[in-house]
Design a protein around this motif. Structure first.
Motif, PDB file in Angstrom:
ATOM      1  N   VAL A 162       1.406  -0.765  -0.459  1.00  0.00           N
ATOM      2  CA  VAL A 162      -0.110   0.237   0.054  1.00  0.00           C
ATOM      3  C   VAL A 162       1.182   1.220  -0.717  1.00  0.00           C
ATOM      4  N   GLN A 163       0.737   2.270  -0.426  1.00  0.00           N
ATOM      5  CA  GLN A 163       1.259   3.530  -1.228  1.00  0.00           C
ATOM      6  C   GLN A 163       0.360   5.120  -1.376  1.00  0.00           C
ATOM      7  N   VAL A 164       0.780   5.597  -0.399  1.00  0.00           N
ATOM      8  CA  VAL A 164      -0.042   6.685  -1.177  1.00  0.00           C
ATOM      9  C   VAL A 164       0.935   7.821  -1.330  1.00  0.00           C
ATOM     10  N   ASN A 165       1.040   8.713  -2.331  1.00  0.00           N
ATOM     11  CA  ASN A 165       1.519   9.665  -2.870  1.00  0.00           C
ATOM     12  C   ASN A 165       3.458   9.241  -3.212  1.00  0.00           C
ATOM     13  N   HIS A 166       3.846   9.711  -3.884  1.00  0.00           N
ATOM     14  CA  HIS A 166       5.088   9.337  -4.221  1.00  0.00           C
ATOM     15  C   HIS A 166       6.459   9.764  -3.141  1.00  0.00           C
ATOM     16  N   LEU A 167       6.974   8.801  -2.851  1.00  0.00           N
ATOM     17  CA  LEU A 167       7.663   7.963  -2.165  1.00  0.00           C
ATOM     18  C   LEU A 167       9.809   8.232  -2.470  1.00  0.00           C
ATOM     19  N   SER A 168       9.506   8.407  -3.816  1.00  0.00           N
ATOM     20  CA  SER A 168      11.009   8.855  -4.853  1.00  0.00           C
ATOM     21  C   SER A 168      11.490  10.183  -4.464  1.00  0.00           C
ATOM     22  N   ALA A 169      11.252  10.412  -4.206  1.00  0.00           N
ATOM     23  CA  ALA A 169      11.102  12.116  -4.850  1.00  0.00           C
ATOM     24  C   ALA A 169      10.278  13.358  -3.450  1.00  0.00           C
ATOM     25  N   GLY A 170      11.405  14.396  -3.188  1.00  0.00           N
ATOM     26  CA  GLY A 170      11.358  15.251  -1.990  1.00  0.00           C
ATOM     27  C   GLY A 170      11.984  16.189  -1.960  1.00  0.00           C
ATOM     28  N   ARG A 171      11.410  16.983  -1.135  1.00  0.00           N
ATOM     29  CA  ARG A 171      11.848  18.594  -0.815  1.00  0.00           C
ATOM     30  C   ARG A 171      12.716  18.846   0.258  1.00  0.00           C
ATOM     31  N   ILE A 172      13.591  19.924   0.057  1.00  0.00           N
ATOM     32  CA  ILE A 172      13.906  20.166   1.218  1.00  0.00           C
ATOM     33  C   ILE A 172      14.106  21.845   1.060  1.00  0.00           C
ATOM     34  N   PRO A 173      13.081  22.547   2.015  1.00  0.00           N
ATOM     35  CA  PRO A 173      12.805  24.651   2.129  1.00  0.00           C
ATOM     36  C   PRO A 173      13.776  24.628   2.810  1.00  0.00           C
ATOM     37  N   GLU A 174      14.330  25.237   1.845  1.00  0.00           N
ATOM     38  CA  GLU A 174      15.984  26.039   2.162  1.00  0.00           C
ATOM     39  C   GLU A 174      16.544  25.568   2.031  1.00  0.00           C
ATOM     40  N   GLY A 175      16.863  24.601   1.531  1.00  0.00           N
ATOM     41  CA  GLY A 175      18.477  23.519   1.888  1.00  0.00           C
ATOM     42  C   GLY A 175      19.473  23.515   1.612  1.00  0.00           C
ATOM     43  N   ALA A 176      19.794  24.761   0.309  1.00  0.00           N
ATOM     44  CA  ALA A 176      20.083  24.899  -0.126  1.00  0.00           C
ATOM     45  C   ALA A 176      21.053  26.167  -0.602  1.00  0.00           C
ATOM     46  N   GLN A 177      22.410  27.003   0.423  1.00  0.00           N
ATOM     47  CA  GLN A 177      22.630  28.301   0.368  1.00  0.00           C
ATOM     48  C   GLN A 177      23.778  28.893  -1.039  1.00  0.00           C
ATOM     49  N   VAL A 178      23.287  29.438  -1.291  1.00  0.00           N
ATOM     50  CA  VAL A 178      24.080  30.693  -2.557  1.00  0.00           C
ATOM     51  C   VAL A 178      25.558  30.995  -2.055  1.00  0.00           C
ATOM     52  N   GLU A 179      26.701  30.007  -3.216  1.00  0.00           N
ATOM     53  CA  GLU A 179      27.614  30.392  -3.258  1.00  0.00           C
ATOM     54  C   GLU A 179      28.593  31.567  -4.230  1.00  0.00           C
ATOM     55  N   ARG A 180      27.543  31.768  -4.924  1.00  0.00           N
ATOM     56  CA  ARG A 180      28.174  33.001  -6.220  1.00  0.00           C
ATOM     57  C   ARG A 180      26.483  33.229  -6.570  1.00  0.00           C
ATOM     58  N   SER A 181      27.211  34.653  -7.080  1.00  0.00           N
ATOM     59  CA  SER A 181      26.087  35.225  -7.543  1.00  0.00           C
ATOM     60  C   SER A 181      26.076  35.153  -9.618  1.00  0.00           C
ATOM     61  N   VAL A 182      25.047  35.786  -9.774  1.00  0.00           N
ATOM     62  CA  VAL A 182      24.933  35.452 -11.671  1.00  0.00           C
ATOM     63  C   VAL A 182      24.751  37.169 -11.846  1.00  0.00           C
ATOM     64  N   PRO A 183      25.344  37.759 -12.823  1.00  0.00           N
ATOM     65  CA  PRO A 183      25.637  39.119 -13.112  1.00  0.00           C
ATOM     66  C   PRO A 183      25.045  39.490 -13.373  1.00  0.00           C
ATOM     67  N   THR A 184      24.071  40.095 -13.651  1.00  0.00           N
ATOM     68  CA  THR A 184      22.924  40.798 -13.998  1.00  0.00           C
ATOM     69  C   THR A 184      23.266  42.571 -14.933  1.00  0.00           C
ATOM     70  N   PRO A 185      22.761  41.887 -15.817  1.00  0.00           N
ATOM     71  CA  PRO A 185      22.956  43.606 -16.995  1.00  0.00           C
ATOM     72  C   PRO A 185      21.949  44.228 -16.942  1.00  0.00           C
ATOM     73  N   LEU A 186      21.372  44.449 -15.567  1.00  0.00           N
ATOM     74  CA  LEU A 186      20.309  45.423 -15.336  1.00  0.00           C
ATOM     75  C   LEU A 186      20.804  46.630 -15.114  1.00  0.00           C
ATOM     76  N   GLN A 187      21.907  46.818 -15.570  1.00  0.00           N
ATOM     77  CA  GLN A 187      22.376  48.558 -14.714  1.00  0.00           C
ATOM     78  C   GLN A 187      23.299  48.742 -15.999  1.00  0.00           C
ATOM     79  N   ASP A 188      23.652  47.901 -16.787  1.00  0.00           N
ATOM     80  CA  ASP A 188      24.614  48.223 -18.422  1.00  0.00           C
ATOM     81  C   ASP A 188      23.735  49.675 -19.076  1.00  0.00           C
ATOM     82  N   GLY A 189      24.324  50.124 -19.713  1.00  0.00           N
ATOM     83  CA  GLY A 189      23.479  51.097 -21.429  1.00  0.00           C
ATOM     84  C   GLY A 189      22.733  51.593 -20.116  1.00  0.00           C
ATOM     85  N   THR A 190      22.363  52.539 -21.721  1.00  0.00           N
ATOM     86  CA  THR A 190      21.368  54.186 -21.193  1.00  0.00           C
ATOM     87  C   THR A 190      19.719  53.280 -21.291  1.00  0.00           C
ATOM     88  N   THR A 191      19.511  52.510 -21.227  1.00  0.00           N
ATOM     89  CA  THR A 191      18.096  51.489 -22.393  1.00  0.00           C
ATOM     90  C   THR A 191      18.107  50.092 -21.623  1.00  0.00           C
TER      91      THR A 191
END
Length: 371
Positions: A162-191
């Motif tokens: 007997v099985q309820v829902n899926h047992l081979s997948a799960g989730r960890i809320p806030e389970g990873a810590q960012v170690e490196r940021s990705v540059p965003t070109p939001l401030q580049d240029g005049t437009t």
């Protein structure tokens, strides 16, 4: 703006939702800023602490190899013979995935999903050990670790399970810590460039008009049916305030292109309120074939030396329902289109063919898309 879709599923285009008056939407609901996006991360990891529900060593060598590599990093190397003797019932090899949000900074926490790679029966109660998460460029952007949350339960005994829902997948809320940021070109240029969620020249023009009306002529320029180029302040604080005000601007209502979406697998039909129907006549009949088989036994006479033979008597019955010609009047509203189609009394699967035939006859003023 985006118009509401009216869904028709179930029995013969079942009951459709009545049309409601459309209203103006904000720019933030119609478009996004180019360059401001999330990034996909993934990594290979191990879940430990399972209650005998981990991977099979013989059928899933990745768990053994992964644990051997992890122990080597801890300064406890395993020989080949020692690794072969490992009993991996409490360990499972998993794939860890996450989305790195735009503007994420080192130290911030993000949610992660954990999915089994092998034949583990359950990940419930397991703990993910330190797993580096990499981007498409191969660089490590986050480090994941923590206890899994698996929304399911199961039990087995004596060949029953007997099985309820899926047992081979799960989730960890806030389970990873960012170690490196990705540059965003939001401030580049005049437009900055706004990218519409869907290509539509009318919407692009109205978005540019709304921006120019608020900030002055020439500030926004529609480049094509999806991109609007906007002049923006160059200092970071002023640009952020400008974008925040720009996203809240209302845009006049636009009528989406008439479209009918057909799911051939499920029989679902979805159409928006711009769909109209021209006058036409439709005849549709059903053909049913019934095949029945009755066992027939041939018994030989006594002492004849013959053998009993079992055969089958098959009968085939073909029945075709009479199809009446139904006249569909011209319909300018979605509710009228629904009533006209329901008058045919056809099933959703039959309507797939009927709608395509009406479109070929030039009476359906909409684009058909089969998914």
């Amino acid at each position: 703006m985006r118009t509401g879709l009216r869904c028709m599923t179930g029995m013969a285009v079942a009951a459709a939702l009545l049309s409601t008056p459309a209203h103006a939407g904000r720019i933030k609901e119609l478009a996004s800023i180019e360059g401001v996006r999330s990034n996909q991360l993934s990594g290979f990891g191990l879940v430990v602490g399972l209650d005998g529900t981990g991977d099979s060593t013989t059928q899933m060598p990745y768990a053994t190899q992964g644990l051997k590599n992890y122990m080597d990093q801890l300064g406890l190397p395993l020989s080949a013979a020692g690794a072969a003797q490992l009993q991996m019932k409490n360990v499972a090899a998993v794939l860890v995935t996450a989305q790195l949000p735009a503007f994420a900074r080192p130290g911030q926490l993000i949610d992660i999903n954990v999915s089994s790679l092998g034949n583990a029966k359950s990940l419930k109660g397991g703990t993910l050990i330190a797993t580096p998460l990499r981007g498409a460029d191969g660089e490590i952007y986050a480090l994941a670790q923590g206890n899994l949350i698996v929304a399911g339960a199961g039990a087995s005994a004596g060949g029953s399970k007997v099985q309820v829902n899926h047992l081979s997948a799960g989730r960890i809320p806030e389970g990873a810590q960012v170690e490196r940021s990705v540059p965003t070109p939001l401030q580049d240029g005049t437009t900055i460039s706004l990218s519409l969620d869907a290509t539509d020249f009318q919407t692009a023009r109205k978005v540019a008009t709304a921006i120019n009306r608020r900030f002055g002529n020439g500030v926004a320029l529609a480049m094509d049916g999806r991109t609007i180029q906007v002049k923006a302040p160059t200092t970071p604080n002023e640009r952020v305030n400008f974008i925040a005000e720009l996203e809240e601007l209302p845009v006049e209502e636009t009528i989406a292109a008439a479209k009918v979406i057909i799911n051939a697998r499920t029989g679902s039909i979805v159409m928006n309120q711009a769909v109209t129907l021209g006058p036409c006549a439709v005849a549709h009949g059903n053909l049913s074939i019934s095949i029945s088989s009755t066992p027939v036994v041939s018994q030989p006479n006594a002492f004849s030396g013959g053998q009993t033979v079992v055969g089958e008597k098959t009968s085939i019955d073909i029945k075709q329902d009479t199809g009446k010609i139904v006249q569909l009047p011209a319909s300018a509203k979605l509710t009228d289109v629904v009533k006209a189609l329901n008058s045919l009394g056809a099933t959703p699967q039959d309507l797939l063919a009927i709608l395509q035939a009406i479109k070929s006859a030039g009476a359906l003023n909409a684009e058909l898309e089969v998914i």
